[in-house]
Enzyme design. Structure first.
Site, mmCIF file in Angstrom:
data_model
loop_
_atom_site.group_PDB
_atom_site.id
_atom_site.type_symbol
_atom_site.label_atom_id
_atom_site.label_comp_id
_atom_site.label_asym_id
_atom_site.label_seq_id
_atom_site.Cartn_x
_atom_site.Cartn_y
_atom_site.Cartn_z
ATOM 1 N N ILE A 71 21.914 70.022 20.065
ATOM 2 C CA ILE A 71 23.241 69.311 19.757
ATOM 3 C C ILE A 71 24.154 70.326 19.946
ATOM 4 O O ILE A 71 24.181 71.433 19.326
ATOM 5 C CB ILE A 71 23.253 68.766 18.538
ATOM 6 C CG1 ILE A 71 22.111 67.457 18.633
ATOM 7 C CG2 ILE A 71 24.563 68.110 18.254
ATOM 8 C CD1 ILE A 71 21.846 66.619 17.433
ATOM 9 N N CYS A 72 25.347 70.223 20.611
ATOM 10 C CA CYS A 72 26.601 71.070 20.711
ATOM 11 C C CYS A 72 26.169 72.427 21.014
ATOM 12 O O CYS A 72 25.492 72.810 21.886
ATOM 13 C CB CYS A 72 27.278 70.624 19.530
ATOM 14 S SG CYS A 72 29.078 71.351 19.534
#
Lengths: 354, 337
Positions: free
Chosen positions: A146-147
């Site tokens: 994530i990210c």
């Protein structure tokens, strides 16, 4: 005719309603309990330094035999994925029958200043992957990055493709030099060595300040004006405060890892340009031949879609799927649409590749 | 229509003011909000959420009051986009000391629990200012003799502070440009809303249009090459000031026999390198410390305390666990020799 169609009475009514909401809100605010995030029960299965590897407990036994390891960003806390019971990617994945692990990086302090990307990717992530794989008797597991954690996951899957069965990236920056990437734009003329040498670890408050200044009017003013609308609704107010708590719960960033991430990713754009090494290991995304699912948010102001979409061009896989989510960087976890769309998409995609 | 509407607007303005004033027991809008803050806060005094809520409400109330105050004598149908822009601009000139909405928005972040460059600098300046006055007289003199090094350091600090102030001024000027651009956009958006059926029907909707426009103006500046250069220069200049202040504090601490940042950094760096070497040795151990840690980690803990509690134990635990593995690895290495 002018642009305003204001009637004195309605304006007065509007001001009166605003006053009334504030007054009513005073009663609600007085009776609010402290809010918490992290809704799903979990057990710690591995610890190292400040890192804790959790396994979430679902209401039912997992049906998918290959577990998912969530690799979150170093900025902010990973519990955005499990904010509250009715807004939880984790809980939705469990309900779909997935087995979910998550790395909690903890809060680095001055003793962690010299942690590098080598330590995070070739060290912590690799050992967590080995632990999860070992618990299930597998050679490879599913990774959901994530990210910034997605960028780490791309590096990891490039270096250790044999350990990754399927790679999922969410709101993950790949091309850091797109013209709409404000954060990246701001870092280009910064002397990162001077910055890190001076600050040591980069304070979480400073990171927050930078994020707020991406949209100063919306995030610092309009949001709190809008808060008055829900001031008399205890449940909505608690949701708001829970989100606020998460937003401003920002760990400091280990100085050396921050230095390397800004120089190699933001300034050097090496995932696209090439030449990236983590420690002594070269990163070649063409070695990512396992199936890849890339999920980006169409209204993401932190990681614009243009930064995420180019993943397709750098990986070596022939099995590449993309999901354009109608929402923003946070909405992709907490919006009603996210609850309906994200976890089922991931589950169906994984099930087809089990 | 204008003739007929005039008394209504004036009356509404008076009623609105009366309402605010009653809420504040005779005070103006700003004080009214503080009265609300007291009412809301109760036993939550100092609560960040309350402060933000009141801050937001106060801003909107000021926006309403500012716009209405500027337009009090006209009928809404006759408000042109330029007139509304002027009203907001004048409203902000009264509300924001600098008359610069962007800078005001950025500055107000500082009391939100965030610590921006500007507030950091303000803190350091408290330390630097006395030194600045003291050294300004020495600023142009060549350094020599016994105090040469300290004089050079003082001069470097004065120069760094002056440079930071210069960069900060450039940044502020750019923010003024962003404010003006935002108001230009505001006027354009209002013109678009002049079409029949698209008119703005509430102050809140007007406020939202203003926010959209202000963000667009800011984004245009923030994505420019000029901003990139000035922002970088400002951050770099501030880091140089901070670094010089740190060095000075460290020298003073050393005079009192206290360890400084450099010493701690050296220790941390050496410890880090040592741990990396131990970890590398563990890789070859028969049963790695990783496996040992995994088998002994099965304890559930709450969120934040879960993250912080093991943190304090982490290094010691890792060290304890690393010992046998490292010893085995070392023996293995020894055997292979």
């Amino acid at each position: 005719m002018g642009p305003l169609k204001l009637d004195p009475k309605t304006v007065l009514d509007e001001a009166a309603r605003y006053s009334q909401k504030l007054t009513q809100g005073s009663q609600v605010l007085r009776h609010l309990d402290d809010v918490h995030y992290g809704a799903t029960d979990k057990e710690a299965v591995y610890r190292e330094d400040k890192l804790v590897l959790y396994r979430f407990k679902g209401d039912q036994a997992p049906r998918n035999k290959t577990p998912i390891l969530i690799v979150y960003a170093l900025v902010n806390r990973p519990f955005m994925t499990d904010l509250q019971a009715d807004r939880s990617l984790v809980r939705n994945l469990l309900a779909q029958g997935e087995d979910v692990y998550l790395i909690d990086w903890g809060y680095p302090d001055a003793a962690d200043r010299y942690l590098s990307l080598d330590d995070y990717i070739n060290g912590y992530i690799r050992r967590c992957v080995d632990v999860v794989a070992g618990r299930h008797g597998l050679k490879a597991i599913n990774i959901l990055g994530i990210c910034q954690g997605g960028a780490f996951s791309i590096c990891f899957a490039s270096i250790y493709p044999e350990k990754v069965k399927n790679l999922i990236t969410m709101v993950t920056p790949v091309d850091f030099h797109t013209p709409d990437n404000m954060l990246s734009h701001w870092t280009q003329a910064m002397d990162i060595d001077l910055f890190v040498d001076t600050l040591g670890n980069v304070p979480g408050d400073l990171m927050n300040w930078c994020y707020l200044t991406l949209k100063p009017f919306r995030l610092n003013h309009q949001k709190y004006v809008g808060l008055v609308d829900i001031l008399d609704d205890k449940a909505e107010l608690e949701n708001f405060l829970r989100m606020e708590k998460w937003i401003f719960d920002s760990p400091n960033q280990a100085g050396q890892a921050f230095r390397e991430f800004i120089k190699d990713f933001y300034q050097g754009n090496k995932l696209i340009e090439g030449g990236l090494s983590i420690g002594d290991k070269a990163v070649n995304p063409k070695r990512i031949t396992m199936p890849v699912l890339n999920i980006y948010a169409e209204q993401d102001h932190l990681v614009p879609p243009t930064a995420s979409i180019p993943l397709k061009n750098i990986v070596g896989t022939k099995d590449y799927t993309v999901l354009a989510f109608k929402g923003g960087h946070i909405g992709i976890y907490v919006s009603g649409r996210a609850q309906r769309e994200v976890a089922p998409t991931i589950h169906q995609w994984l099930s087809a590749r089990a | 229509m204008a003739q007929n509407a005039l008394p209504d607007w004036q009356e509404m303005q008076q009623q609105l003011m009366k309402g605010w004033m009653e809420a504040a027991r005779g005070a103006g809008v700003g004080d009214s909000m503080e009265a609300w803050q007291r009412l809301i806060a109760g036993n939550n005094a100092g609560n960040d959420a309350v402060e933000k809520l009141v801050g937001g409400a106060k801003q909107f109330a000021e926006f309403m009051q500012g716009v209405l105050g500027q337009m009090g004598g006209s009928a809404s149908d006759n408000f042109s986009p330029a007139a509304i822009r002027k009203a907001v601009e004048q409203g902000f000139a009264t509300l924001a000391p600098a008359g610069n909405p962007v800078l005001d928005a950025l500055r107000s972040l500082n009391h939100e629990g965030a610590k921006g460059f500007e507030s950091l600098f303000a803190e350091w300046q408290k330390q630097v200012t006395p030194a600045k006055h003291e050294f300004q007289t020495l600023f142009s003199l060549p350094a020599f003799g016994y105090a040469r090094e300290s004089q050079e350091r003082a001069q470097a600090l004065v120069l760094a502070v002056a440079n930071y102030q210069e960069q900060n001024n450039r940044y502020n000027a750019l923010m003024l440009k962003a404010s003006r651009l935002g108001l230009d956009r505001f006027e354009s958006k209002l013109a678009e809303r002049s079409e029949p059926g698209r008119e703005i029907g509430s102050l809140r909707a007007l406020y939202d249009v203003y926010i959209d426009a202000a963000e667009e103006g800011y984004a245009e500046v923030a994505l420019s090459d000029e901003f990139r250069e000035i922002y970088g220069a400002m951050v770099n200049a501030q880091m140089r000031v901070r670094q010089l202040v740190q060095a000075d504090v460290e020298r003073q601490a050393a005079a009192f026999g206290m360890p400084g940042r450099s010493e701690l950094d050296t220790v941390h760096q050496r410890l880090h390198e040592l741990r990396r070497r131990v970890a590398a040795l563990e890789e070859g151990a028969p049963r790695s410390a990783t496996a040992e840690r995994a088998s002994s980690a099965k304890t559930s803990t709450p969120d934040k305390s879960a993250a912080t509690s093991p943190a304090s134990k982490g290094p010691a635990k890792a060290k304890a666990q690393a010992k046998p593995a490292a010893k085995a690895a070392a023996q293995s290495v020894k055997r292979s020799k």
